[in-house]
Design an enzyme around this catalytic site. Structure first.
Site, short mmCIF file in Angstrom:
data_model
loop_
_atom_site.label_atom_id
_atom_site.label_comp_id
_atom_site.label_asym_id
_atom_site.label_seq_id
_atom_site.Cartn_x
_atom_site.Cartn_y
_atom_site.Cartn_z
N ARG A 245 24.47 1.57 18.00
CA ARG A 245 25.88 1.30 17.71
C ARG A 245 26.66 0.83 18.95
O ARG A 245 27.79 0.36 18.84
CB ARG A 245 26.53 2.56 17.11
CG ARG A 245 26.05 2.86 15.70
CD ARG A 245 26.35 4.29 15.26
NE ARG A 245 25.35 5.25 15.73
CZ ARG A 245 25.38 6.56 15.47
NH1 ARG A 245 26.35 7.06 14.74
NH2 ARG A 245 24.44 7.36 15.94
N ARG B 255 37.70 -5.56 52.59
CA ARG B 255 36.33 -5.67 52.06
C ARG B 255 35.40 -4.73 52.81
O ARG B 255 35.77 -4.13 53.82
CB ARG B 255 35.90 -7.13 52.15
CG ARG B 255 36.69 -8.02 51.16
CD ARG B 255 36.46 -9.49 51.42
NE ARG B 255 35.04 -9.79 51.48
CZ ARG B 255 34.54 -10.88 52.08
NH1 ARG B 255 35.35 -11.73 52.69
NH2 ARG B 255 33.24 -11.08 52.09
C1 UD1 Z 1 23.07 14.18 15.95
C2 UD1 Z 1 22.74 15.26 14.93
C3 UD1 Z 1 24.00 15.62 14.17
C4 UD1 Z 1 25.07 16.08 15.13
C5 UD1 Z 1 25.32 15.03 16.21
C6 UD1 Z 1 26.23 15.59 17.27
C7 UD1 Z 1 20.45 14.78 14.29
C8 UD1 Z 1 19.54 14.22 13.26
N1 UD1 Z 1 21.74 14.73 14.01
O1 UD1 Z 1 23.49 13.03 15.22
O2 UD1 Z 1 23.71 16.67 13.23
O3 UD1 Z 1 26.28 16.35 14.42
O4 UD1 Z 1 24.09 14.65 16.84
O5 UD1 Z 1 26.53 14.64 18.25
O6 UD1 Z 1 19.97 15.31 15.27
N2 UD1 Z 1 17.52 10.80 20.52
C9 UD1 Z 1 16.25 10.84 21.05
N3 UD1 Z 1 15.22 10.40 20.29
C10 UD1 Z 1 15.37 9.95 19.02
C11 UD1 Z 1 16.67 9.92 18.48
C12 UD1 Z 1 17.74 10.36 19.26
O7 UD1 Z 1 16.06 11.23 22.19
O8 UD1 Z 1 14.37 9.58 18.40
C13 UD1 Z 1 18.65 11.27 21.34
C14 UD1 Z 1 19.72 10.22 21.54
O9 UD1 Z 1 19.48 9.46 22.70
C15 UD1 Z 1 20.99 11.07 21.66
C16 UD1 Z 1 20.67 12.32 20.87
O10 UD1 Z 1 19.27 12.34 20.70
O11 UD1 Z 1 21.22 11.43 23.01
C17 UD1 Z 1 21.35 12.33 19.49
O12 UD1 Z 1 20.92 11.21 18.76
P1 UD1 Z 1 21.91 10.36 17.85
O13 UD1 Z 1 21.14 9.29 17.18
O14 UD1 Z 1 23.11 9.96 18.61
O15 UD1 Z 1 22.31 11.47 16.76
P2 UD1 Z 1 23.62 11.55 15.89
O16 UD1 Z 1 23.55 10.58 14.78
O17 UD1 Z 1 24.82 11.50 16.74
CA CA Z 2 25.14 11.01 18.88
#
Ligand code: UD1
Ligand code: CA
Length: 468
Positions: A22, A341
């Site tokens: 996003r 600078r």
């Molecule tokens: C996630 C939670 C949601 C919560 C929200 C809070 C899940 C499925 N959902 O949603 O319940 O309300 O955070 O902010 O967990 N990431 C990885 N590997 C992956 C996918 C994501 O390391 O395969 C990391 C991302 O880099 C990020 C974090 O996990 O730092 C959260 O992932 P993101 O996709 O932003 O989850 P949300 O949709 O925000």
């Molecule tokens: Ca998130």
């Protein structure tokens, strides 16, 4: 038996492998800065304050760039998640890396930068007090859109449902999952293997652990953060701007509490690591960036940008100056419209006026360059006066050369100093000179065409007798 059970080691895991779709960015989402500090570093700083036994960052999308960012940080390990199949899958990848089989895992999201270490301490305390196997941080939001919702039965958490997978009634729930948890090490990884990917995104959702724990009769607790703003996640540029504003607001509040006047905090942009002394007045539209340190009782006027620089006490910077990688001692005056600078150093009480550009130049105490000058690779002695329009010709098209202007020297207006060249202490340079050779101390150099006056020239021309 002691009243306090032994405190088990804390292992922090930070999820930073996601695609950040996003954001629509070539830069990894977790490295986008908020008030000068990459998002991931906020989570790292909060983690460090827990004094954990280990810190493991899960990287994946653009892993090399994120790993390079983390290189050389003591006590921080990385694990690669490839491919990125969701937050549950991400945590599972850390199993081989976790050095011990007991303790508590504190799971952080790299995209939740406002979380404080106090909140993490409260999470751990709640987790231990409840004797829970897992504890989830929740928050009550007026606009819960986009977050996982906490589904309760008879007050107890039973599962977490993602926005996209929830029923209309579930989407009405205002209690959300912060994405921050404490897990006891056994039985975490075994339970993680029980997560499926039967949801709208086909991902392994970490929040599904709650329902799995409940089925296995493992106690799950929640801790609701009093300040819901802390758990704001950053998923888009719009949220980046909004959360950045919150970070700056917090920084501004801290500075004002410490005695700094911000004329209009809403239009003052101060990076998190900047230091400002008391009784300094900062006008609207000022940007203080990176490792900048401003002394006490300074005045920074509107539109000033200062980057990685140090200013002493009682320095005045007038409107619209740019100062980068420079050092300005006490009681100097800079600007308006001056450009310092990298490598500029101003001694105490020095003065740099309007439309003056300095690069790798040292001005001694009380030295002045008040108008329209370029001084590059130069050293100006104490109390020397550099006249309006003076230019150091420091570059011959191939390499840079130095100009030395002695103590108390006086360089007349509109002089060009062709480097390498030295103007001795107490020497004078006549206005309009093109100086190509050294000027001995205490002498006057005149290097310009001698003026010739042709008397009666105008009337002779009018009479048609030619202008000569
Ligand atoms: C996630 C939670 C949601 C919560 C929200 C809070 C899940 C499925 N959902 O949603 O319940 O309300 O955070 O902010 O967990 N990431 C990885 N590997 C992956 C996918 C994501 O390391 O395969 C990391 C991302 O880099 C990020 C974090 O996990 O730092 C959260 O992932 P993101 O996709 O932003 O989850 P949300 O949709 O925000
Ligand atoms: Ca998130």
């Amino acid at each position: 038996m002691s009243d306090n059970p032994p405190v088990t080691p804390v292992h922090v895991v930070i999820l930073a492998a996601g695609k950040g779709t996003r954001m629509r960015s070539a830069t990894p989402k977790v490295l986008h800065p908020l008030a000068g500090l990459p998002m991931l570093d906020f989570a790292l700083r909060a983690a460090t304050r827990l004094e954990p036994a280990s810190v493991t960052v899960v990287v994946g999308h653009q892993a090399d760039i994120v790993q390079a960012h983390l290189a050389g940080r003591p006590g921080v390990g990385t694990v690669v998640q490839e491919p990125q199949l969701g937050t549950g899958h991400a945590l599972l990848q850390t199993e081989p890396a976790l050095p011990s089989r007991d303790g508590t895992v504190v799971l952080l999201s790299a995209d939740v930068p406002l979380l404080t270490s106090q909140t993490l301490h409260a999470l751990l305390a709640a987790h231990r007090e409840a004797g829970a196997a897992a504890t989830v941080i929740t928050a009550i939001l007026d606009r819960p859109y986009g977050y996982g919702r906490i589904v309760r039965r008879s007050g107890a958490i039973v599962r977490i449902v993602e926005e996209r997978d929830g029923s209309p009634a579930e989407r009405e729930i205002r209690e959300v999952n912060a994405g921050i948890y404490a897990f006891d090490l056994p039985p975490l990884f075994e339970a993680l293997r029980g997560i499926g990917a039967a949801n709208t995104q086909g991902e392994y959702y970490l929040p599904d652990l709650v329902a799995i724990y409940r089925r296995r009769k493992l106690p799950v607790a929640t801790w609701t953060v009093p300040n819901a703003g802390e758990i704001r996640g950053v998923n888009s540029r719009s949220e980046l701007a909004e959360v950045s504003r919150m970070v700056r607001q917090q920084k501004n509040e801290e500075l004002m509490a410490a005695g700094v006047t911000l004329v209009d905090p809403a239009t003052t942009y101060i990076d998190v690591d900047v230091q400002v002394g008391p009784d300094t007045v900062i006008h609207p539209g000022v940007h203080l960036e990176g490792s900048t340190r401003i002394g006490a009782a300074c005045e920074l006027h509107a539109g000033v940008r200062i980057v990685n620089s140090t200013l002493g006490d009682r320095v005045t910077v007038l409107n619209h100056c740019v100062v980068t990688d420079s050092r300005v001692e006490a009681a100097c005056s800079v600007g308006p419209f001056a450009h310092l600078r990298p490598g500029t150093a101003l001694g105490e009480g020095a003065k740099v006026g309007n439309f003056v550009e300095l690069k790798k130049t040292t001005m001694g105490p009380g030295a002045k360059a008040n108008h329209l000058s370029y001084l590059g690779d130069a050293s100006v002695g104490e109390r020397a006066n550099v006249g309006a329009g003076t230019i150091t010709c420091n570059y011959d098209g191939v390499s840079k050369h130095e100009t030395v202007i002695g103590k108390r020297a006086f360089v007349g207006s509109d002089s060009t100093l062709v480097a390498p060249v030295t103007i001795g202490d107490d020497a004078y340079v006549a206005a309009g000179s093109a100086i190509t050779g050294d000027v001995p101390p205490g002498s006057l150099a005149i290097a310009r065409a001698r003026q010739e006056n042709k008397e009666g020239w105008v009337s002779r021309r009018k009479a048609g007798k030619g202008g000569h």
